[in-house]
Structures are given as structure tokens and as C-alpha cells.
Design a protein around this motif. Structure first.
Motif, PDB file in Angstrom:
ATOM      1  N   MET A  70      -2.383  -4.964  -1.531  1.00  0.00           N
ATOM      2  CA  MET A  70      -1.871  -5.897  -0.517  1.00  0.00           C
ATOM      3  C   MET A  70      -2.972  -6.853  -0.083  1.00  0.00           C
ATOM      4  SD  MET A  70       0.245  -3.078   1.573  1.00  0.00           S
ATOM      5  CE  MET A  70       1.810  -2.444   0.955  1.00  0.00           C
ATOM      6  N   LYS A 114      -4.329 -11.021  -0.242  1.00  0.00           N
ATOM      7  CA  LYS A 114      -4.012 -12.421  -0.496  1.00  0.00           C
ATOM      8  C   LYS A 114      -5.010 -13.275   0.271  1.00  0.00           C
ATOM      9  CE  LYS A 114      -0.220 -13.928   1.563  1.00  0.00           C
ATOM     10  NZ  LYS A 114       1.167 -13.941   2.086  1.00  0.00           N
ATOM     11  N   TYR A 152       2.840  -3.783   7.610  1.00  0.00           N
ATOM     12  CA  TYR A 152       3.041  -4.521   6.364  1.00  0.00           C
ATOM     13  C   TYR A 152       4.278  -5.410   6.414  1.00  0.00           C
ATOM     14  CZ  TYR A 152       3.643  -5.931   1.596  1.00  0.00           C
ATOM     15  OH  TYR A 152       3.797  -6.717   0.487  1.00  0.00           O
ATOM     16  N   PHE A 175       8.842  -9.851   7.752  1.00  0.00           N
ATOM     17  CA  PHE A 175      10.121  -9.964   7.042  1.00  0.00           C
ATOM     18  C   PHE A 175      11.304  -9.994   7.997  1.00  0.00           C
ATOM     19  CE2 PHE A 175       7.630  -8.749   3.340  1.00  0.00           C
ATOM     20  CZ  PHE A 175       8.207  -9.533   2.352  1.00  0.00           C
ATOM     21  N   LYS A 189      -1.917  -9.553   6.811  1.00  0.00           N
ATOM     22  CA  LYS A 189      -1.119  -9.327   5.607  1.00  0.00           C
ATOM     23  C   LYS A 189      -0.229 -10.545   5.382  1.00  0.00           C
ATOM     24  CE  LYS A 189      -1.404  -4.311   5.362  1.00  0.00           C
ATOM     25  NZ  LYS A 189      -2.131  -3.897   6.587  1.00  0.00           N
ATOM     26  N   HIS A 190       0.986 -10.549   5.940  1.00  0.00           N
ATOM     27  CA  HIS A 190       1.879 -11.681   5.681  1.00  0.00           C
ATOM     28  C   HIS A 190       1.722 -12.826   6.667  1.00  0.00           C
ATOM     29  CE1 HIS A 190       4.110  -8.685   3.191  1.00  0.00           C
ATOM     30  NE2 HIS A 190       4.251  -9.749   2.431  1.00  0.00           N
ATOM     31  N   LEU A 247       7.467 -15.992   3.041  1.00  0.00           N
ATOM     32  CA  LEU A 247       7.936 -14.654   2.698  1.00  0.00           C
ATOM     33  C   LEU A 247       9.123 -14.705   1.749  1.00  0.00           C
ATOM     34  CD1 LEU A 247       6.346 -14.157   5.514  1.00  0.00           C
ATOM     35  CD2 LEU A 247       7.514 -11.970   5.414  1.00  0.00           C
ATOM     36  N   GLY A 255       7.995 -14.818  -1.929  1.00  0.00           N
ATOM     37  CA  GLY A 255       7.581 -13.523  -2.458  1.00  0.00           C
ATOM     38  C   GLY A 255       8.758 -12.597  -2.689  1.00  0.00           C
ATOM     39  N   ARG A 256       9.718 -12.646  -1.777  1.00  0.00           N
ATOM     40  CA  ARG A 256      10.922 -11.818  -1.918  1.00  0.00           C
ATOM     41  C   ARG A 256      11.718 -12.231  -3.157  1.00  0.00           C
ATOM     42  NH1 ARG A 256      14.043  -7.524  -1.585  1.00  0.00           N
ATOM     43  NH2 ARG A 256      16.151  -7.900  -0.871  1.00  0.00           N
ATOM     44  N   ASP A 300       8.908  -7.045  -1.054  1.00  0.00           N
ATOM     45  CA  ASP A 300       8.287  -7.829  -2.129  1.00  0.00           C
ATOM     46  C   ASP A 300       7.409  -6.968  -3.030  1.00  0.00           C
ATOM     47  OD1 ASP A 300       6.246  -7.309  -0.365  1.00  0.00           O
ATOM     48  OD2 ASP A 300       5.634  -9.389  -0.073  1.00  0.00           O
ATOM     49  N   MET A 344       2.849 -10.725  -2.720  1.00  0.00           N
ATOM     50  CA  MET A 344       2.659 -11.301  -1.388  1.00  0.00           C
ATOM     51  C   MET A 344       2.458 -12.805  -1.422  1.00  0.00           C
ATOM     52  SD  MET A 344       0.024  -8.595   0.341  1.00  0.00           S
ATOM     53  CE  MET A 344       0.199  -9.283   1.995  1.00  0.00           C
ATOM     54  N   LYS A 345       1.886 -13.306  -2.486  1.00  0.00           N
ATOM     55  CA  LYS A 345       1.543 -14.722  -2.550  1.00  0.00           C
ATOM     56  C   LYS A 345       2.779 -15.524  -2.962  1.00  0.00           C
ATOM     57  CE  LYS A 345      -1.833 -13.638  -5.376  1.00  0.00           C
ATOM     58  NZ  LYS A 345      -2.046 -12.196  -5.108  1.00  0.00           N
TER      59      LYS A 345
END
Length: 441
Positions: free
Chosen positions: A50, A52, A213, A217, A249-250, A322, A325-326, A351, A420-421
Motif C-alpha cells: 500500500m 503511492k 485503509y 472509499f 494512504k488514499h 479512488l 483505482g476501483r 482496489d 492505489m494509483k
């Protein structure tokens, strides 16, 4: 900034701080050379852990504030960045649907969870903490730090807490807080927060949501299109007693930037302390008065604030990042389902994609060995490398999803890719083709 600095009069660094230019150049060359001993976390070719890169706005915000080096413990240590922290944390609280809150940034999700469990202990002295066996290991460790009993709860076949098993634990009367994970770090599983709320009312426990994490989302909850997520668990997070999320993280932030939020602001009473040499410039609440940590980088708050001004935590802001990535994870899952050489372990919930090579045999030991070989060959290929990670799954869980597999071992590693990216969306087909080459071999 330069004009502002000049208002305080001339300034020259002390001679003791000076270093020789040639010496610096030599050392810096060695320094940058040593940094090459890293994986390319910034590149979509990297789909391992995880990791990025932070957004350029976060980098600029951090570096600019770092030149002043404010400390967000007390207002006199960082008045501007303390205000930025409050504003950014308010945006996080709004994102989750909190009407009222008490919260602040932390250096990590681990410390944020420690704070949430600390408050839980104070509210339910003598009671323990229940968390799923797929929850982050920090919860078991923090229970040990806090001197409370931890109760690991089994999960269902998709890696989510089994609520029937949880209720069996709650009947014993020894649990004061239940941790539900919104995005496990192994598979990205989202536990049924909406269904667990009834147990809170029945047994009088607190609900803490570890969304370190997966928290961002929530921006895709109920969204149209393939990237949309079921709304129920995310809407229910607004009713949780506390929430943890990691902007590093995101949220496009550098390490370390976590956050803890409490729905009830009065829990601040558990942090009460006195520091006679810090809290003297303002009668307002200092961030250090609602935090277990003392010194904290104001630069982290500055970076998050600046990023949120440009990419706010809304569906049309960070939500677009997001969503990419999804979509990447869903597309790769479709490619794997059509593959002759790879098999999907389970459908991605966020993701994170999990899969394993078709070995021609159906034994766990063969799958484990093949997964390990692909991981090593992919990461050491100098011409066309691909950077992955693995996840160990126990035999019962594996057999529940893939009953044709022979369980000749107590578990097996599967391959795991974290997308994630947002750039991963345009790189998935290359990653898949490369993995098929390795699996075919």
C-alpha cells in the motif's frame, strides 16, 4: 514567504551550521545513489504494498511549512498550521457524516487506533476489545499496550467479521468495544458496520471503525457506474463512536499522516493534562490537549490542508482518484476470470486484487510454490519487472472459495496487487499480460 521572513530583520545562519559546498555535493551524490535501493513506488508497474507517491500539492505544502517547522502540539508552536489541521479534520468528519466531532491528525493509523482504544478503555474500564482475525495486527498489539483483553473474532469466507461469532463473544459480557474494519489491509474487505449497530444497542458496546485503509472509499458509496460501492456499511460509519483514517494512504499525503475522530466531543476529558510551559498564548483548545502525542509536524497538516483545497474529500474531488483505482481492480479481475493461466482468489471489494497461478494441479503446496516463483521472477526481471506482494490464506478459507483445491498444506500464498494509483487504470492490461507470461512459464 520571503517578504514575511524579511519583516523580522536581517538573518544570517550561524557559522557553525555552514558546510563546505564540495563536501555537500559529494555526500548528496552518495545519498541519492543510496535512495535508488528502493522499489518504484511511484510507477503503475509497482502493484505490491500500500504505497503511492504524495500529490505534488502535498509535497509543496509539506516542504514550505517545514522551512518554518511548526509544532502542532500547542498553538504557540504552530498557530497557522493548527488552524489548517482543524479545517482539514472538519472536512474528514464531514466526509464520514459526523455532525459533531472531536479529532486531530496523528503520525500514523497505529497511533490513531491507540487513541481510539484508549478512550474506549476509559469509557468501559475492565472491558476488552473485539476485532476480527483479519483486522490489522495493531489492535491486538494496542490491547497489550493498554492492558485490556483482546478478543479475535472469526471471519466469513470473504474475510469479514462473522457477526454470529461476534455475538457469541459479546454474550460473555467481557467486551466493551467492537472494532470493525472498513477495508482490511489483506484483501480490502469491508465489514458489515450497518448490521453490527444492532449489537451495539443490544449489548451496550462501543463501535470503532478502523477505516485507515478504506476510509476514503466512502466517497464512492452509492455512486453510479462500476466503481460504485454498496451504501449501507459506509452510511452506517456516521453512527460509529470513533473512526480512524489514514490520509497517507488514499488521501495523497506523505508519511506520516493519520487521523482519529470521535463522534462525542466530550471524550476530550480523558486527555486532560497540564503543561505549564506550552499552553500560554491562547485560551482556545490546543491540539496537544486532545492528543496522546506531544510534538507533531505542523507540516503534515499544511500538506493535507493544501491538498484538500485542490482535491477536496468529495465525490468530485478525491472520489475521482479512488474511482480510477476501483475501476482498475474490477477490470483486472475480469481479465483474470478469462485467463487460462491465472485464477481469481476472490472478487475485489475495493482496489485490491487477489489471484493465483493455475498450476495444472490443484494442491495448495503447488499454488504456494508457483505464487512465490512468480513474485520473485517478476520483481527481479531487469527488462520487464512487475512488483507484487503475496497474501497467505489458511487452508479452510482457501477451500471454502475453491473447493476443488487439495488441502495438502495448512495454507498457501496467493498473489496480491494493490491498485492505489489512478495511473494503474491505464496499466492494468500490461500488468496482466506480464503476469500471464510468468504464469505460463
Amino acid at each position: 514567504m520571503q517578504d514575511w521572513a524579511g519583516t523580522f530583520g536581517p538573518y544570517r545562519p550561524h557559522p557553525a551550521l555552514q558546510v563546505d559546498d564540495d563536501r555537500f555535493a559529494s555526500v548528496f551524490e552518495e545519498f541519492t545513489g543510496r535512495l535508488k535501493d528502493n522499489y518504484p513506488f511511484f510507477h503503475p508497474r509497482y502493484a505490491g504494498q500500500m504505497l503511492k507517491p504524495p500529490h505534488p500539492a502535498a509535497v509543496v505544502g509539506y516542504l514550505t511549512a517545514m522551512l518554518i517547522n511548526p509544532n502542532n502540539h500547542a498553538l504557540d508552536g504552530g498557530p497557522a498550521t493548527a488552524a489548517m489541521e482543524r479545517e482539514a479534520v472538519q472536512q474528514l468528519a464531514t466526509m464520514f457524516g459526523y455532525d459533531t466531532h472531536l479529532g486531530h491528525l496523528t503520525t500514523s493509523g497505529t497511533i490513531a487506533n491507540l487513541e481510539a482504544l484508549f478512550v474506549a478503555r476509559e469509557l468501559h474500564p475492565g472491558k476488552g476489545v473485539a476485532y476480527s482475525t483479519e483486522a490489522h495486527y495493531t489492535h491486538g498489539r494496542m490491547c497489550g499496550v493498554l492492558g485490556v483483553e483482546g478478543f479475535p473474532v472469526p471471519t466469513d469466507d470473504l474475510g469479514r467479521m462473522d457477526l454470529d461469532a461476534l455475538e457469541d463473544v459479546l454474550r460473555g459480557g467481557k467486551v466493551g468495544t467492537v472494532v470493525l474494519t472498513a477495508g482490511t489491509t489483506g484483501l480490502g474487505a469491508v465489514e458489515p458496520v450497518h448490521e453490527a449497530l444492532a449489537l451495539r444497542e443490544r449489548y451496550g458496546v462501543r463501535i470503532h471503525v478502523d477505516a485507515a485503509y478504506g476510509g476514503f472509499f466512502t466517497l464512492l458509496a452509492g455512486a453510479q457506474g462500476p466503481e460504485g460501492l454498496p451504501a449501507e456499511p459506509w452510511r452506517a460509519v456516521a453512527q460509529a463512536d470513533s473512526i480512524v483514517v489514514d490520509p497517507h494512504k488514499h488521501g495523497l499525503q506523505p508519511y506520516g499522516c493519520g487521523a482519529v475522530l470521535f463522534r462525542d466531543p466530550t471524550v476530550g476529558r480523558f486527555y486532560l493534562h497540564d503543561s505549564p510551559y506550552t499552553y500560554f498564548t491562547s485560551d482556545e483548545l490546543h491540539l496537544g490537549e486532545i492528543s496522546l502525542e506531544c510534538s507533531r509536524a505542523g507540516a503534515a497538516a499544511a500538506a493535507l490542508w493544501l491538498t484538500f483545497q485542490l482535491l477536496p474529500p468529495t465525490r468530485d474531488g478525491l472520489g475521482r482518484v479512488l474511482a480510477a483505482g476501483r475501476r482498475a481492480a474490477l477490470h483486472w479481475a475480469e481479465l483474470i476470470e478469462r485467463s487460462e493461466h491465472l485464477e481469481l482468489y476472490q472478487a475485489p471489494q475495493l482496489d485490491i486484487v487477489s489471484y493465483f497461478p493455475r498450476t495444472g494441479r490443484t494442491a495448495l503446496s503447488e499454488i504456494d510454490a508457483a505464487s512465490d516463483r512468480i513474485l520473485r521472477e517478476g520483481m527481479t526481471d531487469s527488462q520487464d519487472p512487475v512488483f507484487l506482494s503475496t497474501l497467505r490464506v489458511d487452508a479452510d478459507r482457501f477451500a471454502a472459495l475453491h473447493p476443488k483445491v487439495t488441502t495438502d498444506a495448512d495454507g498457501a500464498r496467493v498473489l496480491r496487487s494493490v491498485l492505489m494509483k489512478p495511473e494503474s487504470e491505464t496499466y492494468v492490461e500490461h500488468l496482466h499480460a506480464r503476469l500471464e507470461q510468468l504464469a505460463r512459464a
